[in-house]
Design an enzyme around this catalytic site. Structure first.
Site, PDB file in Angstrom:
ATOM      1  N   GLY A 138      39.675  29.520  41.468  1.00 28.65           N
ATOM      2  CA  GLY A 138      39.151  28.327  40.497  1.00 28.65           C
ATOM      3  C   GLY A 138      38.706  28.970  39.209  1.00 28.65           C
ATOM      4  N   CYS A 139      38.649  28.302  38.127  1.00 23.76           N
ATOM      5  CA  CYS A 139      38.278  28.945  36.831  1.00 23.76           C
ATOM      6  C   CYS A 139      36.752  29.268  36.977  1.00 23.76           C
ATOM      7  CB  CYS A 139      38.522  27.655  35.837  1.00 23.76           C
ATOM      8  SG  CYS A 139      37.532  26.217  36.333  1.00 23.76           S
TER       9      CYS A 139
END
Length: 326
Positions: A138-139
């Site tokens: 995920g970012c």
């Protein structure tokens, strides 16, 4: 740490045929732009939310689709012999029991959670070369883990790890909800999903915090399109020096072309990495070296998603890690 070149196969294919599912989203669009520039990629098809599995050809498929859809589609692609790079959260967590709480669905393929390689590229020591399934991070976890994982063994486990992260609105994807509209975002700044953001268990697992150490993760929405700045507050189990922390980072990321560590006391700014595949990390020691503030910045659509997926693709296929990205 081995570089991608050291672990890559010496017989990399001249061209790899790839397909992208989820091409109409922000991340999918960025991904296609990179793949079009890649000298060793032939794109066999790009698909939106509606697609027929029988129409997908090639050897590698990128999935930039919702979590539950990826959880259903990825196993079918693997059964057909494709290698899959999944940009959703469908295969990031280690235990199926976490999915109902954090993602809202029962995971039907728990064995694939064990098989999937967590694609934080700089921390993959050769696993990518043989991977069938890569779970792209995920970012927010990318911004936090790149900054804190080198220091994990120094953390005071009795003190909370506090991660205060701010993201541009594109991190939410293409939504028509009021909360993400221009009228609500412009000139505004707010925290959201505190205590129940789905990236929290991913961060906890990536830092090996277990159940003992408190993790406080507070995501915020910035009135900008893209970029993430994460500010992390940590305590050490002993006194450390700036030179020691600098040496740790330099050793870990000596062969990481997309991670830049700033001199001690110099903190990065988001504008330095927006529209690039790079991460920048800086730190400031406090309390005589018993605490630190660590700051990292990335572009959420690139290093936090599309360009990291291509880094993983390059390592999987035996290409230079930077291919298509510089």
């Amino acid at each position: 740490m081995e570089t991608a070149a050291e672990v890559a196969s010496s017989a990399a294919p001249e061209t790899t045929r790839v397909a992208v599912i989820g091409a109409s989203g922000y991340v999918g669009s960025e991904l296609i732009g990179i793949l079009k520039r890649h000298p060793h990629v032939s794109i066999t098809g790009t698909f939106g939310s509606a697609f027929d599995l029988d129409s997908i050809t090639g050897s590698v498929v990128f999935l930039a689709i919702p979590n539950e859809v990826s959880a259903e589609i990825a196993p079918k692609l693997l059964d057909r012999g494709f290698r899959v790079i999944d940009l959703s959260g469908a295969f990031r967590l280690p235990h199926p029991s976490l999915y109902p709480t954090w993602y809202g669905f029962e995971h039907a393929h728990p064995k694939l959670l064990t098989e999937a390689v967590y694609g934080l590229t700089e921390w993959c020591n050769g696993e990518l070369t043989k991977a069938r399934l890569v779970a792209n991070p995920g970012c927010y976890p990318t911004s936090i883990l790149l900054a804190l994982r080198p220091l994990a063994y120094l953390l005071d486990r009795d003190q909370p790890v506090i991660c205060d992260s701010k993201s541009g609105v594109s991190g939410a994807g293409k939504k028509s909800e009021l909360a993400w509209s221009f009228a609500e975002v412009s000139g505004n700044f707010k925290a959201y999903s505190v205590g129940h953001h789905r990236h929290e268990p991913e961060i906890r697992h990536g830092l090996h915090l277990g159940d003992r150490t408190t993790l406080v993760f507070v995501p915020h929405l910035l009135p900008t399109v893209r970029g993430i700045l994460s500010t992390m507050h940590i305590a050490f189990s002993r006194h450390v020096t700036a030179a020691e922390i600098t040496d740790i980072y330099e050793e870990v990321y000596a062969n990481a072309p997309f991670v830049r560590v700033l001199p001690a006391g110099e903190l990065p700014e988001m504008k330095s990495v927006v529209n690039t595949p790079r991460a920048e990390i800086g730190f400031q020691l406090l309390n005589g070296g018993r605490r630190a503030v660590v700051v990292s910045v990335i572009d959420n659509l690139l290093k936090g998603a599309a360009s990291q997926a291509v880094q993983n693709f390059n390592c999987m296929c035996g290409y230079a890690e930077t291919e298509g990205l510089v």
